[in-house]
Motif scaffolding. Structure first.
Motif, PDB file in Angstrom:
ATOM      1  N   ASN A 194       0.907  -1.248   0.163  1.00 61.25           N
ATOM      2  CA  ASN A 194      -0.003   0.033  -0.098  1.00 61.25           C
ATOM      3  C   ASN A 194       0.808   1.338  -0.259  1.00 61.25           C
ATOM      4  O   ASN A 194       1.716   1.342   0.528  1.00 61.25           O
ATOM      5  CB  ASN A 194      -0.818  -0.072   0.924  1.00 61.25           C
ATOM      6  N   GLY A 195       0.232   2.351  -0.815  1.00 62.44           N
ATOM      7  CA  GLY A 195       1.023   3.563  -0.625  1.00 62.44           C
ATOM      8  C   GLY A 195       2.223   3.724  -1.627  1.00 62.44           C
ATOM      9  O   GLY A 195       2.661   4.730  -1.917  1.00 62.44           O
ATOM     10  N   GLY A 197       2.334   3.646  -4.977  1.00 58.73           N
ATOM     11  CA  GLY A 197       1.757   4.449  -6.181  1.00 58.73           C
ATOM     12  C   GLY A 197       1.132   3.752  -7.246  1.00 58.73           C
ATOM     13  O   GLY A 197       1.161   4.157  -8.418  1.00 58.73           O
ATOM     14  N   LYS A 198       0.469   2.657  -6.943  1.00 60.23           N
ATOM     15  CA  LYS A 198      -0.219   1.721  -7.857  1.00 60.23           C
ATOM     16  C   LYS A 198      -1.126   2.437  -8.574  1.00 60.23           C
ATOM     17  O   LYS A 198      -1.326   2.534  -9.888  1.00 60.23           O
ATOM     18  CB  LYS A 198      -0.851   0.669  -7.408  1.00 60.23           C
ATOM     19  N   THR A 199      -2.364   3.101  -7.990  1.00 65.05           N
ATOM     20  CA  THR A 199      -3.534   3.739  -8.587  1.00 65.05           C
ATOM     21  C   THR A 199      -3.053   4.992  -9.457  1.00 65.05           C
ATOM     22  O   THR A 199      -3.470   5.238 -10.529  1.00 65.05           O
ATOM     23  CB  THR A 199      -4.293   4.155  -7.363  1.00 65.05           C
ATOM     24  N   THR A 200      -1.845   5.794  -8.810  1.00 66.21           N
ATOM     25  CA  THR A 200      -1.472   7.062  -9.650  1.00 66.21           C
ATOM     26  C   THR A 200      -0.787   6.506 -10.799  1.00 66.21           C
ATOM     27  O   THR A 200      -1.174   7.059 -12.107  1.00 66.21           O
ATOM     28  CB  THR A 200      -0.485   7.812  -8.787  1.00 66.21           C
ATOM     29  N   ARG A 225      -9.780  -1.136   0.398  1.00 64.23           N
ATOM     30  CA  ARG A 225      -9.578   0.279   1.049  1.00 64.23           C
ATOM     31  C   ARG A 225     -10.860   1.262   0.683  1.00 64.23           C
ATOM     32  O   ARG A 225     -11.195   1.302  -0.402  1.00 64.23           O
ATOM     33  CB  ARG A 225      -8.307   0.839   0.611  1.00 64.23           C
ATOM     34  N   GLN A 231     -10.764   7.109  -6.062  1.00 66.18           N
ATOM     35  CA  GLN A 231      -9.510   7.662  -6.465  1.00 66.18           C
ATOM     36  C   GLN A 231      -9.231   7.063  -8.229  1.00 66.18           C
ATOM     37  O   GLN A 231      -8.740   7.812  -8.634  1.00 66.18           O
ATOM     38  CB  GLN A 231      -8.600   6.991  -5.436  1.00 66.18           C
ATOM     39  N   LYS A 339       8.254   7.757  -7.348  1.00 70.69           N
ATOM     40  CA  LYS A 339       8.839   8.602  -6.311  1.00 70.69           C
ATOM     41  C   LYS A 339      10.075   8.961  -6.634  1.00 70.69           C
ATOM     42  O   LYS A 339      10.821   9.169  -5.618  1.00 70.69           O
ATOM     43  CB  LYS A 339       8.351   8.269  -5.111  1.00 70.69           C
ATOM     44  N   ASP A 341      11.355  11.309  -7.988  1.00 73.67           N
ATOM     45  CA  ASP A 341      11.578  12.980  -7.789  1.00 73.67           C
ATOM     46  C   ASP A 341      11.908  13.140  -6.302  1.00 73.67           C
ATOM     47  O   ASP A 341      12.777  13.924  -6.075  1.00 73.67           O
ATOM     48  CB  ASP A 341      10.206  13.302  -8.403  1.00 73.67           C
ATOM     49  N   GLY A 366       6.912  12.110 -10.382  1.00 75.20           N
ATOM     50  CA  GLY A 366       6.000  13.194  -9.768  1.00 75.20           C
ATOM     51  C   GLY A 366       4.755  12.719  -9.611  1.00 75.20           C
ATOM     52  O   GLY A 366       4.315  11.645 -10.123  1.00 75.20           O
ATOM     53  N   GLU A 367       3.601  13.595  -8.972  1.00 72.79           N
ATOM     54  CA  GLU A 367       2.290  13.252  -8.688  1.00 72.79           C
ATOM     55  C   GLU A 367       1.542  13.571  -9.751  1.00 72.79           C
ATOM     56  O   GLU A 367       0.288  12.963 -10.011  1.00 72.79           O
ATOM     57  CB  GLU A 367       2.000  13.746  -7.635  1.00 72.79           C
TER      58      GLU A 367
HETATM   59  N1  LIG Z   1       6.415  12.390  -5.691  1.00 75.32           N
HETATM   60  C1  LIG Z   1       5.666  11.424  -6.207  1.00 75.32           C
HETATM   61  N2  LIG Z   1       4.652  11.084  -5.448  1.00 75.32           N
HETATM   62  C2  LIG Z   1       4.056   9.937  -6.083  1.00 75.32           C
HETATM   63  C3  LIG Z   1       4.325   9.180  -7.466  1.00 75.32           C
HETATM   64  N3  LIG Z   1       3.722   8.031  -7.452  1.00 75.32           N
HETATM   65  C4  LIG Z   1       2.642   8.173  -6.602  1.00 75.32           C
HETATM   66  N4  LIG Z   1       2.782   9.382  -5.826  1.00 75.32           N
HETATM   67  C5  LIG Z   1       2.014   9.612  -4.456  1.00 75.32           C
HETATM   68  O1  LIG Z   1       1.906   8.367  -3.619  1.00 75.32           O
HETATM   69  C6  LIG Z   1       0.759   8.368  -2.634  1.00 75.32           C
HETATM   70  C7  LIG Z   1       0.299   7.028  -2.883  1.00 75.32           C
HETATM   71  O2  LIG Z   1      -0.099   6.911  -4.334  1.00 75.32           O
HETATM   72  P1  LIG Z   1      -1.418   5.796  -4.560  1.00 75.32           P
HETATM   73  O3  LIG Z   1      -1.342   5.705  -6.153  1.00 75.32           O
HETATM   74  O4  LIG Z   1      -2.446   5.994  -3.804  1.00 75.32           O
HETATM   75  O5  LIG Z   1      -0.671   4.562  -4.061  1.00 75.32           O
HETATM   76  P2  LIG Z   1      -1.288   2.950  -4.127  1.00 75.32           P
HETATM   77  O6  LIG Z   1      -0.162   1.910  -3.986  1.00 75.32           O
HETATM   78  O7  LIG Z   1      -2.333   2.909  -5.206  1.00 75.32           O
HETATM   79  O8  LIG Z   1      -1.773   3.048  -2.680  1.00 75.32           O
HETATM   80  P3  LIG Z   1      -2.875   1.968  -1.758  1.00 75.32           P
HETATM   81  O9  LIG Z   1      -4.198   2.102  -2.662  1.00 75.32           O
HETATM   82  O10 LIG Z   1      -3.041   2.446  -0.641  1.00 75.32           O
HETATM   83  O11 LIG Z   1      -2.281   0.728  -1.998  1.00 75.32           O
HETATM   84  C8  LIG Z   1      -0.078   9.488  -3.573  1.00 75.32           C
HETATM   85  O12 LIG Z   1       0.110  10.803  -2.502  1.00 75.32           O
HETATM   86  C9  LIG Z   1       0.802   9.747  -4.896  1.00 75.32           C
HETATM   87  O13 LIG Z   1       0.186  11.360  -5.056  1.00 75.32           O
HETATM   88  C10 LIG Z   1       5.560   9.736  -7.902  1.00 75.32           C
HETATM   89  O14 LIG Z   1       6.109   9.315  -8.893  1.00 75.32           O
HETATM   90  N5  LIG Z   1       6.323  10.870  -7.474  1.00 75.32           N
END
Ligand SMILES: Nc1nc2c(ncn2[C@@H]2O[C@H](COP(=O)(O)OP(=O)(O)OP(=O)(O)O)[C@@H](O)[C@H]2O)c(=O)[nH]1
Ligand SMILES: [Mg+2]
Length: 394
Positions: A194-195, A197-200, A225, A231, A339, A341, A366-367
């Motif tokens: 988790n966290g 950056g999968k969804t992003t 979640r 999201q 991440k 960056d 980046g985000e």
């Molecule tokens: N700076 C930066 N932030 C990133 C990047 N990719 C994702 N993020 C940030 O990381 C955080 C988590 O991103 P999510 O895409 O929600 O991660 P996830 O893996 O889907 O998380 P879960 O759904 O909780 O398992 C967010 O605040 C994003 O904006 C990146 O390449 N650079």
């Protein structure tokens, strides 16, 4: 010949056979315990000890330790990268913090007026304390120590070339190139804790591939979640692609099934499936993901066509551990490193490629929706070590 003499010869023969058997047995025992000790060290993530002479490998992809006194291959460092200037700039900017870490230390080391045996020992220390994993560190160190002649070891240019060459070899994992055309729809399953950056990343990929003229469908497989589906829907709006969703707390596999079926019905080019991320030690999650995989196959034979693991580069060696755990259970075919960056641990990509032999497909810088770059080993290594060579003497 007297019978006494015959008897003595027999005894001597038997004694020789017994000695040969005992020596052979002891040797096998010693080799086995050395191998076990090595495996245990590697399991603990400790520095692998050199067993005997450094391995000699054929030059080319995946080769590490070069024969002694061999001239470093110049062309590997000078090959033109297959990425555009914008991507190179993004690598440079993304790797700024990493360059300030272990790369700057290397710069100081080889910026010295005199490079001697002590410098080489310090190289070992810098590499092993960098976040590149013990195996990649050892591979680079051995390629310098054993791959260069005594004279070359006093020449910082030659050492830099050797470090870059070995780094590129580590990153150039021998894997088929990404081929989105090989199935319609091409089903991509995205995993990770988790966290990370999968969804992003899925949002960024959806936008990129839509811009390239592909028809994309997203599947909201994270039903655990709260707000995970919303999201993904938000990213779907930004990329202008449909999102197939289920009930919150429902069965993720049924959403995955529906999303693939929708992709088939709509004649989509690509279906990207989001999944939940919990701690990698959570056996329940792994079982769930295995079930998701099986359901993909049921929904469309041969799918998923690729399984990508998303890793957060700021977590350094923890990312390597996560990838290893997932890879043993799921057949990971690609990595997305996010991440970059904000990370000073961008060198972790060396450890990931070396340990997993899985290619890095994309890098998150980046985000924002456009902050995703294709990974290119040559451009990455050039950006990683850029400027370090010109560091002032310590
Ligand atoms: N700076 C930066 N932030 C990133 C990047 N990719 C994702 N993020 C940030 O990381 C955080 C988590 O991103 P999510 O895409 O929600 O991660 P996830 O893996 O889907 O998380 P879960 O759904 O909780 O398992 C967010 O605040 C994003 O904006 C990146 O390449 N650079
Ligand atoms: Mg998510």
């Amino acid at each position: 010949m007297s019978s006494d003499l015959m008897g003595e010869l027999w005894k001597l023969g038997i004694a020789i056979v017994v000695i040969v058997l005992v020596v052979g047995f002891m040797r096998r025992l010693a080799l086995k315990s050395r191998a076990q000790a090595q495996t245990a060290r590697e399991r603990l993530g400790a520095e692998p000890k050199q067993m005997g002479k450094p391995r000699r490998q054929k030059p080319g992809r995946g080769g590490s330790v070069e024969p002694k006194h061999e001239e470093p291959e110049e062309e590997a460092a000078d090959e033109p990268a297959l990425v555009d200037a914008e991507t190179k700039d993004a690598f440079k900017a993304g790797l700024a913090k990493t360059r300030g870490g272990f790369v700057a230390k290397l710069g100081k080391l080889f910026g010295r007026k005199k490079i001697d045996a002590a410098t080489v020992d310090e190289l070992e220390e810098v590499l092993f304390t960098a976040d590149i994993g013990p195996r990649a560190a050892d591979r680079i160190f051995q390629s310098v120590k054993s791959g260069l002649s005594k004279a070359d070891l006093e020449n910082s240019d030659k050492i830099w070339k050797q470090i870059k060459k070995t780094s590129k070899q580590i990153l150039a994992v021998d894997a088929p190139a990404l081929d989105l055309e090989r199935a319609k729809p091409f089903v991509l399953l995205v995993l990770g804790v988790n966290g990370v950056g999968k969804t992003t990343t899925i949002g960024k990929l959806a936008k990129k591939w839509t811009d390239e003229g592909k028809k994309v469908v997203l599947g909201a497989g994270d039903t655990f979640r709260a707000a995970a589906t919303e999201q993904l829907e938000e990213w779907g709006k930004r990329a202008d692609v449909p999102v197939v969703k289920g009930k919150s707390g429902g069965d993720p596999s049924s959403v995955i099934f529906d999303a693939i079926k929708r992709g088939v019905e709509d004649q989509a080019d690509i279906v990207i499936l989001d999944t939940a991320g919990r701690l990698h030690s959570n056996a329940g999650l792994m079982d769930e993901l295995k079930k998701v995989r099986r359901v993909c196959e049921k929904a469309m034979s041969g799918s998923p066509h690729e399984v990508w693991m998303v890793l957060d580069s700021t977590t350094g060696q923890n990312a390597i551990a996560q990838a290893k755990t997932f890879k043993s259970d799921m057949d990971i075919t690609g990595i997305v490193l996010t991440k970059l960056d904000g990370s000073s641990k961008g060198g972790v990509v060396l450890g990931i490629c070396d340990e997993l032999k899985v290619p890095v497909r994309y890098i998150g810088v980046g985000e924002k929706i456009g902050d995703l770059r294709p990974f290119d080993p040559d451009a990455f290594v050039e950006a990683l070590f850029e400027g370090a060579q010109d560091s002032d003497a310590a």
